[in-house]
Design a protein around this motif. Structure first.
Motif, PDB file in Angstrom:
ATOM      1  N   ILE A 315       0.812  -1.219   0.000  1.00 32.21           N
ATOM      2  CA  ILE A 315       0.000   0.000   0.000  1.00 32.21           C
ATOM      3  C   ILE A 315       0.846   1.270   0.000  1.00 32.21           C
ATOM      4  O   ILE A 315       0.306   2.372  -0.168  1.00 32.21           O
ATOM      5  N   ALA A 316       2.155   1.147   0.189  1.00 35.31           N
ATOM      6  CA  ALA A 316       3.049   2.305   0.081  1.00 35.31           C
ATOM      7  C   ALA A 316       4.361   1.808  -0.504  1.00 35.31           C
ATOM      8  O   ALA A 316       5.076   1.033   0.125  1.00 35.31           O
ATOM      9  N   ALA A 317       4.666   2.220  -1.721  1.00 36.66           N
ATOM     10  CA  ALA A 317       5.878   1.766  -2.404  1.00 36.66           C
ATOM     11  C   ALA A 317       7.128   2.289  -1.707  1.00 36.66           C
ATOM     12  O   ALA A 317       7.067   3.166  -0.832  1.00 36.66           O
ATOM     13  N   LYS A 318       8.237   1.767  -2.106  1.00 36.28           N
ATOM     14  CA  LYS A 318       9.525   2.091  -1.488  1.00 36.28           C
ATOM     15  C   LYS A 318       9.810   3.588  -1.512  1.00 36.28           C
ATOM     16  O   LYS A 318       9.673   4.253  -2.521  1.00 36.28           O
ATOM     17  N   ARG A 319      10.189   4.101  -0.343  1.00 38.70           N
ATOM     18  CA  ARG A 319      10.704   5.463  -0.223  1.00 38.70           C
ATOM     19  C   ARG A 319      12.147   5.368   0.273  1.00 38.70           C
ATOM     20  O   ARG A 319      12.500   4.464   1.018  1.00 38.70           O
ATOM     21  N   LYS A 320      12.967   6.339  -0.115  1.00 41.28           N
ATOM     22  CA  LYS A 320      14.385   6.291   0.206  1.00 41.28           C
ATOM     23  C   LYS A 320      14.795   7.474   1.065  1.00 41.28           C
ATOM     24  O   LYS A 320      14.276   8.576   0.930  1.00 41.28           O
TER      25      LYS A 320
END
Length: 619
Positions: A315-320
C-alpha cells in the motif's frame, strides 16, 4: 521481560495447587524460602519486596495467599491502571479465584482458566465482563485501543442500556454479547488510518501493517525510523497499526532495523534472498543493482510483501533516505505471535546456574531460562534446573565436547530460536561464554559458523562460581588478593601451568585450583602443593569443597602440608590460603578460614593496636 505468570506461594501446603497452575499456564512457582523447603522454581526471602519486583516487571502474579495480604503489599505501587499486570489470588484449596488487578488485561481470563482447572469459582466483578463477556478497554492480541480514557464512559453507557454500532471490520466485538444495532448511539470504529476517535465511542487500530526496511550496513537507526514515520504519514496510516518490521536475513543483526521495531513495540522478522526474489512480480520498484548486491530485486518492498502473503497488498511503495528504504504492506488479519512469518533474530543466553540449587540461581538466569525455547548443556546441569525445563526442547551433551555443545547452541539460535546455554558456576569462569566468543572470532573458513549463527543476539548472565561458593561455605578466604588456576593440561601446556603456580606462590596469592585432578591426571595437584610449600607454611589452611550447593556437600579444611591428592575428586574445588590466611573457631566448635584484608602488616592501623576497633570502609 517474561509474561509467563509467577505463582507465589508461602507454604509447602500450597505447593501442589501452585504446581498444577504453573504447569497449566506455563508459569513458575515462586516460594518463600523459609517455608517452602523444596519444589519451587525460585525462592525469595521478602514477600513484599518480591511481589513489588514482579509487579514493576509487568509480570502476571497469581498469589496463593490471603487477598488482604497481597492488597496491602501492592497498594503502595498502584499508580497506572492502564499498565498494571494481572494480579490474582487463589484459595489454597482451589475453591475460589479472585482477579484483583488487571481484570481487563488478562486477569479475568486467567481467573476463568484457573477456576476451570481447579474446579473452583472465578469471582469476576467487572461489570462489562459479567454482562457482555467482553472488555472493551482490553482488545485481543493484534488490536490497539486509541482512546482508552473513554472506555469507562462507553461501557457505563452500554451497561445502562445503550446500543452500539460497528464502523469497520472486527470479528471479536460481534462475537460478544454487546447490544449491536444499525442505529446504535455508541460507535466502535475500526481503522488502520490516522483518524480521530469518534466523539461518542471508541477507535480500534488493527495491527495489520508491516514496515519493510532496507538499509546500508551501520545505518543510523534514527534515520531509518524517521523514514518509516514519514512513510506512514504520507500514506495517511496510523503508527498504532504497525504490527511487524521486516527485512532480508543479512540484516538480522542490523541495529537500525531493530531500532525501528523497538519504537513500534513489535517484532522484527527476516527472509532469505530467495523468498524475497519470489516477490519480484509484485514489486513496484525492482532493482538490478539490489539484485547484484543481495540476490533479490527488492528488500523493503519484497520483505513487506513476503510478510503479508498472497492475500496481502503493498500500500506504500519504497521510499528512500540517504542510507535506508521503507515500504508498507497491509495484511488481511492482524499480526499476532502465532501468525508471524519469516525468521526472528535468534538469541543465545549464556547462563551460569551456580551450583544448581534454586537458592543460588539468580532471578535473571531463571528469567532467561524461562524465556528460552531450547536448552543446551551437560545433562546434569539441565537436570539441576528441575521444573524450569518443562516445555523446553532439551539438547543434552555428555561431559566434554564443549565446542560441539556451544556450536550447536549458536546454530540453533541462528535458526531464530531463543537458546539458553547452561553452565554450572559462572558462565564466564572456565565455562562456555569464552568459547562462544572464540567461535565468533574464528568464524571464517569452512569450519566456521553459518552466517545466521554469526548474526545472533548474545546475552551473558553471571552465576555463583565454585570459587565464591567454596569461600562462603568456609568463611572469608578471599579477603585479600587471590587468583584462580586450572590444573587441567588439556588446553594449556603443563609448563605454562607450572609457571603460573610458581608466580602465584611467589606473589603470595590465595589460589583456587579448578580441575585439580581427573581419573588419569593425579600428579599436578601434588606438584602444586610442593611448590607452594616453598613459599608458605605447612599450616596454611586449604579448603576442599565438594558438591557445593548440592546433596552430598562436603567442606573440609586441612593444612597444606597434609593435603592428600586422594582426598580430591573432579567435583572438588581446592582453595589454598596465602601465608596470612588463618583459621578461627566459633563457640559451636566450627573452624572458619579467613584472610586478613592487609592491615596485619601495616603500621599504625587498627590491626596493630591492641583493643582498638576495626577501621576501613569495608568494616
Amino acid at each position: 521481560m517474561t509474561t509467563s505468570p509467577a505463582i507465589v506461594i508461602l507454604s509447602d501446603a500450597a505447593l501442589p495447587t501452585g504446581r498444577r497452575i504453573a504447569e497449566a499456564l506455563g508459569g513458575e512457582v515462586h516460594g518463600l524460602a523459609r517455608r517452602v523447603a523444596d519444589g519451587a522454581d525460585l525462592g525469595f526471602d521478602d514477600t513484599g519486596a518480591h511481589l513489588a519486583d514482579l509487579f514493576r516487571q509487568g509480570r502476571p502474579i497469581i498469589g496463593l495467599m490471603a487477598a488482604g495480604a497481597i492488597i496491602r503489599l501492592l497498594a503502595p505501587h498502584l499508580n497506572d491502571k492502564l499498565r498494571e499486570p494481572p494480579v490474582l489470588v487463589v484459595a489454597e484449596d482451589g475453591s475460589a479465584v479472585v482477579p484483583l488487578l488487571g481484570g481487563h488485561h488478562g486477569a479475568n481470563d486467567l481467573a476463568r482458566r484457573i477456576a476451570a482447572l481447579l474446579e473452583g469459582v472465578a469471582a469476576i466483578t467487572t461489570a462489562g465482563d459479567l454482562k457482555f463477556g467482553v472488555a472493551l478497554d482490553a482488545p485481543p492480541e493484534g488490536w490497539v485501543l486509541a482512546n482508552p480514557e473513554d472506555s469507562k464512559r462507553v461501557m457505563a453507557d452500554l451497561v445502562a442500556g445503550g446500543s452500539i454500532r460497528l464502523e469497520g471490520d472486527a470479528p471479536w466485538p460481534t462475537e460478544s454479547g454487546l447490544p449491536f444495532s444499525t442505529d446504535g448511539d455508541v460507535v466502535l470504529a475500526v481503522s488502520d488510518t490516522a483518524v480521530a476517535p469518534p466523539a461518542n465511542g471508541l477507535l480500534y487500530h488493527p495491527k495489520t501493517l508491516v514496515l519493510g526496511i532496507g538499509c546500508e550496513r551501520g545505518a543510523d537507526g534514527d534515520e531509518a525510523l524517521k523514514l518509516a514515520l514519514e512513510s506512514l504519514t504520507e500514506a495517511g496510516l496510523s503508527p498504532a497499526s504497525v504490527g511487524l518490521v521486516a527485512s532480508i536475513d543479512v540484516k538480522a543483526d542490523e541495529a537500525a532495523v531493530h531500532h525501528v521495531a523497538s519504537h513500534f513495540g513489535c517484532s522484527a522478522r527476516f527472509f532469505d534472498a530467495a523468498t524475497l526474489e519470489a516477490q519480484t512480480p509484485r514489486l513496484k520498484h525492482p532493482s538490478d543493482i539490489v539484485f547484484a548486491e543481495v540476490g533479490c530485486h527488492g528488500v523493503s518492498e519484497g520483505a513487506a510483501l513476503a510478510s503479508v502473503g498472497a492475500s496481502g497488498e503493498l500500500i506504500a511503495a519504497k521510499r528512500k533516505s540517504r542510507r535506508a528504504t521503507c515500504a508498507i504492506a497491509r495484511a488481511v488479519e492482524p499480526f499476532t505471535a502465532a501468525n508471524l512469518s519469516g525468521r526472528a533474530r535468534g538469541k543465545l543466553m549464556v547462563v551460569g546456574i551456580g551450583p544448581g540449587s534454586n537458592g543460588w540461581r539468580s532471578p535473571e538466569v531463571s528469567a532467561m531460562v524461562s524465556a528460552s525455547t531450547d536448552l543446551v548443556g551437560y545433562s546434569l546441569y539441565l537436570d539441576l534446573l528441575g521444573p524450569l525445563t518443562k516445555s523446553k526442547t532439551r539438547h543434552d551433551f555428555d561431559l566434554g565436547k564443549e565446542e560441539a555443545r556451544v556450536r550447536h547452541a549458536m546454530e540453533l539460535a541462528g535458526e531464530g530460536k531463543s537458546v539458553a546455554l547452561v553452565c554450572s558456576g559462572d558462565a564466564g569462569i572456565y565455562a562456555m561464554a569464552t568459547l562462544v566468543f572464540e567461535l565468533l572470532d574464528k568464524s571464517d573458513g569452512p569450519e566456521g559458523l553459518t552466517a545466521q549463527a554469526r548474526r545472533i543476539k548474545i546475552a551473558v548472565s553471571p552465576g555463583i562460581s565454585a570459587l565464591q561458593a567454596a569461600a562462603a561455605r568456609a568463611g572469608a578466604p578471599l579477603g585479600h588478593d587471590f587468583c584462580t588456576i586450572s590444573l587441567s593440561d588439556l588446553l594449556t601446556p603443563w609448563e605454562d601451568i607450572k609457571r603460573r603456580v610458581t608466580a602465584a606462590g611467589e606473589g603470595d596469592f590465595v589460589i583456587a585450583f579448578y580441575n585439580p585432578v581427573s581419573r588419569k591426571r593425579r600428579t599436578q595437584l601434588a606438584w602444586a602443593r610442593d611448590k607452594l610449600l616453598e613459599h608458605r607454611p605447612t599450616s596454611t589452611p586449604v579448603i576442599l569443597a565438594t558438591n557445593l550447593g548440592r546433596e552430598g556437600e562436603l567442606i573440609r579444611i586441612v593444612p597444606l602440608g597434609s593435603l592428600n591428592v586422594d582426598d580430591v575428586d573432579m567435583l572438588t574445588v581446592v582453595v589454598v590460603g596465602s601465608s596470612n590466611s588463618t583459621t578461627v573457631a566459633t563457640g559451636d566448635g566450627r573452624s572458619w578460614v579467613y584472610t586478613p584484608r592487609g592491615y596485619a602488616r601495616k603500621e599504625g592501623t587498627a590491626m596493630t593496636q591492641v583493643g582498638t576497633q576495626i577501621s576501613g570502609d569495608a568494616a
